[in-house]
Design an enzyme around this catalytic site. Sequence first.
Site, short mmCIF file in Angstrom:
data_model
loop_
_atom_site.label_atom_id
_atom_site.label_comp_id
_atom_site.label_asym_id
_atom_site.label_seq_id
_atom_site.Cartn_x
_atom_site.Cartn_y
_atom_site.Cartn_z
N CYS A 55 -14.90 23.59 89.25
CA CYS A 55 -15.04 22.53 88.25
C CYS A 55 -16.39 21.81 88.39
O CYS A 55 -16.69 21.28 89.46
CB CYS A 55 -13.89 21.54 88.41
SG CYS A 55 -14.08 20.03 87.44
N TRP A 88 -3.37 23.61 87.32
CA TRP A 88 -4.04 23.82 88.60
C TRP A 88 -3.04 24.13 89.71
O TRP A 88 -2.02 23.46 89.85
CB TRP A 88 -4.83 22.58 88.99
CG TRP A 88 -6.05 22.32 88.17
CD1 TRP A 88 -6.20 21.39 87.19
CD2 TRP A 88 -7.31 22.99 88.26
NE1 TRP A 88 -7.47 21.43 86.66
CE2 TRP A 88 -8.18 22.42 87.30
CE3 TRP A 88 -7.80 24.03 89.07
CZ2 TRP A 88 -9.50 22.84 87.13
CZ3 TRP A 88 -9.11 24.45 88.90
CH2 TRP A 88 -9.94 23.85 87.94
N VAL A 124 -8.79 17.59 87.51
CA VAL A 124 -9.49 17.28 88.74
C VAL A 124 -10.87 16.74 88.36
O VAL A 124 -11.37 17.05 87.28
CB VAL A 124 -9.65 18.53 89.65
CG1 VAL A 124 -8.34 18.86 90.32
CG2 VAL A 124 -10.17 19.73 88.87
N SER A 140 -14.58 11.39 86.96
CA SER A 140 -15.57 11.85 87.92
C SER A 140 -16.78 10.93 88.01
O SER A 140 -17.32 10.71 89.10
CB SER A 140 -16.03 13.28 87.58
OG SER A 140 -16.69 13.32 86.32
N TYR A 184 -18.06 22.96 76.87
CA TYR A 184 -16.62 23.12 76.62
C TYR A 184 -16.31 23.00 75.13
O TYR A 184 -15.42 23.69 74.60
CB TYR A 184 -15.83 22.10 77.42
CG TYR A 184 -15.84 22.38 78.90
CD1 TYR A 184 -14.91 23.22 79.48
CD2 TYR A 184 -16.81 21.80 79.72
CE1 TYR A 184 -14.93 23.50 80.84
CE2 TYR A 184 -16.85 22.07 81.08
CZ TYR A 184 -15.91 22.92 81.63
OH TYR A 184 -15.94 23.21 82.97
#
Length: 316
Positions: A55, A88, A124, A140, A184
Amino acid sequence: MPKMLINGILRDKPAQSDGRFHRLPSPFRGWISSDAEANFPAASGRYHLYMSKACPWCHGVDLVLALKGLRDLLSITWMDPVMSEDGWVIDQSSFDETAGVARDRYLYQVYRRAEPAYTGAISVPVLLDKHSGQIISTDSADIMRMLNTAFVDAAIPDLCPTAFAAEIDRLAEIIQAPIRNGVYRVGFATTQEAYDEAIHQLYEGLDIVEAVLNTRRFLAGPMPTEVDLKLFPTLLRFDPVYVTHFKIDRKRIKDYPALSRYLADFAQQPGVAETIDLQHTRAHYFLSHRNINPSGIIPIGPEPGNIVADMTKGAA
């Protein structure tokens, strides 16, 4: 079909009627602080990260840990490269029994334990407080910023110095939607209109960054800063993954002189090479996104020597 939790129950994520990829915002926006009286004070061993080596968002967080020497302060659970129908999967082979967290099989179990009626994405990175069992953040950018500011040490480099803060934030805004999220938006577009819109914005963004790097060694100036840690993971994955997998094939990063120089330069910074695992990364994308690559074939890709070995030659 991608999954999400709805009232704590694993469900298929509803398809978007406009054919565009929409990233769900993070509902967890807590903060680790250097203030000892804070809800989440900076403390060695108290916090845990759930991360994926594939990722790019996690890669940015891992770069903060590497460049600031923080790896010993937080424990980490890593994901398996290949996602399942339930999202995941936690890599059992590398699970740390001493980390102080439950040995789950799937990441969604972590979310459901922290908030049983949770509704939202299962993504994540995840930053967990082991004392309370609460998820502090799944954003993040927030995690990168708080790790930079919470664990203060004069010997550790500041990745967002005051003198460059405004420029760092300006550049982060430029690269976020068209480039970092843009790959994406291109790859998961399900209509030609959505694809065309995203692909043009992506290359316009790359042209802007190319122009910036024609006059600077790194994005905000002479030294790596937080915004470099955000851009580098996307650039690293561009030629070996996104060009083929996400149908981003007008130009590669190697076709941009300044971006190519920058990619190689940043890869040689101390601590960066150890955060790169392109074999794991390629396996994740080509084997996990069966809606894009139903046969699960991993293409041969660029010669490895042209990607990591050359970039990290001489890396500390």
